[in-house]
Design a protein around this motif. Structure first.
Motif, PDB file in Angstrom:
ATOM      1  N   THR A 168      37.757  46.272  31.981  1.00 29.19           N
ATOM      2  CA  THR A 168      37.803  47.107  33.186  1.00 29.19           C
ATOM      3  C   THR A 168      38.656  48.339  32.948  1.00 29.19           C
ATOM      4  O   THR A 168      38.275  49.465  33.315  1.00 29.19           O
ATOM      5  N   ILE A 191      43.505  60.333  41.649  1.00 30.05           N
ATOM      6  CA  ILE A 191      42.156  59.788  41.837  1.00 30.05           C
ATOM      7  C   ILE A 191      41.273  60.798  42.553  1.00 30.05           C
ATOM      8  O   ILE A 191      40.115  61.016  42.170  1.00 30.05           O
ATOM      9  N   TYR A 247      37.567  52.400  33.000  1.00 34.89           N
ATOM     10  CA  TYR A 247      38.280  53.390  33.807  1.00 34.89           C
ATOM     11  C   TYR A 247      39.053  54.392  32.956  1.00 34.89           C
ATOM     12  O   TYR A 247      39.729  55.255  33.494  1.00 34.89           O
ATOM     13  N   THR A 248      38.928  54.260  31.628  1.00 29.89           N
ATOM     14  CA  THR A 248      39.541  55.223  30.718  1.00 29.89           C
ATOM     15  C   THR A 248      38.541  56.287  30.287  1.00 29.89           C
ATOM     16  O   THR A 248      38.844  57.482  30.260  1.00 29.89           O
ATOM     17  N   TYR A 306      33.991  56.960  30.156  1.00 25.23           N
ATOM     18  CA  TYR A 306      32.673  56.410  30.491  1.00 25.23           C
ATOM     19  C   TYR A 306      31.918  55.911  29.259  1.00 25.23           C
ATOM     20  O   TYR A 306      30.962  55.138  29.387  1.00 25.23           O
ATOM     21  N   LEU A 361      42.140  56.546  34.590  1.00 26.09           N
ATOM     22  CA  LEU A 361      43.238  55.674  34.173  1.00 26.09           C
ATOM     23  C   LEU A 361      44.219  56.363  33.236  1.00 26.09           C
ATOM     24  O   LEU A 361      45.443  56.250  33.409  1.00 26.09           O
ATOM     25  N   PHE A 379      33.729  48.487  38.135  1.00 28.74           N
ATOM     26  CA  PHE A 379      33.538  49.898  37.779  1.00 28.74           C
ATOM     27  C   PHE A 379      32.588  50.612  38.736  1.00 28.74           C
ATOM     28  O   PHE A 379      32.489  51.838  38.711  1.00 28.74           O
ATOM     29  N   TRP A 383      33.804  53.706  40.620  1.00 29.51           N
ATOM     30  CA  TRP A 383      33.865  55.003  39.948  1.00 29.51           C
ATOM     31  C   TRP A 383      32.489  55.486  39.499  1.00 29.51           C
ATOM     32  O   TRP A 383      32.274  56.688  39.330  1.00 29.51           O
ATOM     33  N   PRO A 433      36.869  59.094  33.934  1.00 27.82           N
ATOM     34  CA  PRO A 433      37.626  58.245  34.860  1.00 27.82           C
ATOM     35  C   PRO A 433      39.135  58.533  34.791  1.00 27.82           C
ATOM     36  O   PRO A 433      39.600  59.190  33.860  1.00 27.82           O
TER      37      PRO A 433
END
Length: 484
Positions: free
Chosen positions: A168, A52, A172-173, A175, A63, A215, A218, A61
């Motif tokens: 969600t 992270i 996080y995978t 944008y 994930l 989100f 992030w 992001p």
């Protein structure tokens, strides 16, 4: 289309075929630069917290990198494993496409779409790449699936929870998941049954707002990177890009042209049907299926045109691989029109031709599936072949281009700065030889004119590696002691 075999067995067989197609030639080429970013940042030595922190400096992001890291900890960390997890995402995405199509239309359309998704070369390609695009596609498809469930069947807590989780995770995978949310926002206001909404207004608001709220953590890091000056590899926002991307989706001109015509026809019909009294035969094509078609068109138009319009006035956001999720609604549209061919023999014939053609597109390609060709792997393997205990100085603007393969080949005497490398060479018994590996297309500026040489050594051999497009990619230089 009469189904004699139970549908579930057809689905199982299809998923097995999808897996085989996606695992075939999985390591045909070594990792390219973006995949090497995944390989380096997902290394098992890092914790989730470490990843992270690292990914805060990237536009994407974390994930996918976190999942790859956990996967590598369960198995091993090499080219096969970090690509294999994406194969499973790709297969899962095919099944998600089937479920969504069945929810939008019916099982017949879903089965046609299922086969076309299995054979699509663009989906296969990004199911083999160690990047986030296969995961983005499966999560976007499931997000839309549960979204449709909520606005079509009414509010159910199970679907709401699954929507929140999938949406969600999608954000996080990548944008570009925000474009999926934007598409759903448009579809909600056009298609929701407002009586159902009033009865569960707070539930709907919380459900659709929660992924965006989650989100926000992030989003702050994403906005810091929003003004980054990107290189020219991003596509200019020109009108031809719509067709260009369809050609890339199908890797051909025939299916892409047919898709463009059907897409234009559908948009024209849906936007004018309330104002124009169409011929009965045209109305019958869409009878009772406006909901599903509207979802498909809104997804396609919103997801494509938001970044397209922004790219027209500012820095381009147009990168074809960011649009991988749009293959799903395009294929659904094709499957819908296939089913509308009432002559069974004609329909079966066209479907068979499309299926065979899609297979030929895959296997008659001189470079199966891939187009990013690099030689980092081959360069480092050549070093190990020549000297397993090699001392290696590696040169590149980004050290990840070689560091991953140097570590995989257990080459320990390595440095990416000349000072420390020279000290390592001279601090102990100097080796009889050492190697320099360079990335010819991302050279370190200070070494562009000449590579420094350790005192007492001379260049004796140089090997230039060309990729599959015959472009010079990397170079290996061997140095020997002068007094040997």
């Amino acid at each position: 289309m009469k189904i004699n075999i139970k549908t579930k067995y057809l689905i199982y067989a299809g998923l097995i075929i999808a897996f085989i197609l996606r695992v075939f030639n999985l390591t045909y080429e070594g990792l390219w630069s973006d995949e090497l970013l995944t390989a380096v940042t997902s290394h098992p030595r890092y914790s989730t917290f470490d990843i992270i922190q690292i990914m805060k400096g990237d536009v994407h992001p974390p994930l996918h990198t976190i999942l790859t890291n956990l996967w590598s900890k369960l198995f091993v960390h090499n080219d096969i494993t970090i690509r294999l997890i994406n194969v499973f995402f790709g297969v899962w995405g095919v099944y998600a496409g089937y479920l969504l199509t069945k929810e939008l239309f019916n099982k017949k359309v879903a089965l046609y779409a299922f086969v076309l998704l299995i054979l699509n070369s663009f989906l296969i390609r990004y199911s083999q790449e160690a990047r986030s695009y296969a995961l983005l596609t499966v999560l976007a498809t499931f997000s839309f699936y549960y979204f449709v469930k909520l606005i079509k069947d009414g509010y159910f807590r199970k679907y709401a929870i699954l929507y929140i989780l999938s949406s969600t995770a999608m954000l996080y995978t990548h944008y570009f998941g925000l474009l999926v949310i934007a598409s759903q926002f448009v579809a909600f206001f056009l298609l929701i049954d407002w009586k159902k909404f009033k009865a569960k207004a707070l539930h709907y608001i919380v459900t659709f707002a929660l992924p965006n709220i989650l989100f926000l953590f992030w989003l702050q890091f994403l906005l810091k990177r929003a003004d980054k000056k990107f290189q020219t590899w991003r596509d200019p926002a020109t009108p031809s890009l719509i067709y260009d991307y369809l050609k890339i989706f199908f890797n051909d001109y025939v299916l892409s042209s047919a898709s463009l015509v059907l897409l234009g026809f559908t948009i024209l019909y849906l936007t004018t049907r309330k104002f124009i009294n169409y011929h009965k035969k045209i109305r019958d094509i869409f009878k009772g299926e406006h909901f599903g078609l509207t979802i498909v068109i809104i997804w396609l138009v919103t997801y494509f045109f938001i970044p397209f319009i922004r790219s027209t006035f500012t820095i381009s956001m147009m990168v074809n691989r960011y649009f991988v999720p749009l293959v799903v609604p395009v294929v659904i549209l094709l499957a819908f029109y296939l089913v509308k061919i009432h002559n069974k023999k004609l329909r079966t014939g066209i479907f068979t031709i499309i299926s065979i053609y899609s297979i030929l597109v895959l296997f008659l390609n001189t470079n199966p599936y891939f187009s990013y060709t690099t030689t980092y792997r081959e360069t480092v393997e050549k070093v190990r072949e020549m000297d397993p205990e090699a001392h290696v100085f590696y040169l590149s603007r980004d050290r990840r281009y070689f560091s991953h393969y140097l570590q995989l080949n257990h080459l320990k005497n390595i440095r990416n700065h000349f000072g420390p490398f020279k000290n390592m060479i001279l601090s102990k018994t100097p080796p009889d030889q050492y190697f320099v590996v360079t990335h010819l297309r991302a050279f370190v500026p200070q070494y562009k004119d000449s590579i420094p040489v350790v005192e007492g050594y001379k260049e004796v051999e140089s090997i230039t590696f060309r990729n599959m497009y015959n472009i010079k990619s990397t170079k290996l230089i061997r140095y020997e002691k002068i007094d040997k």
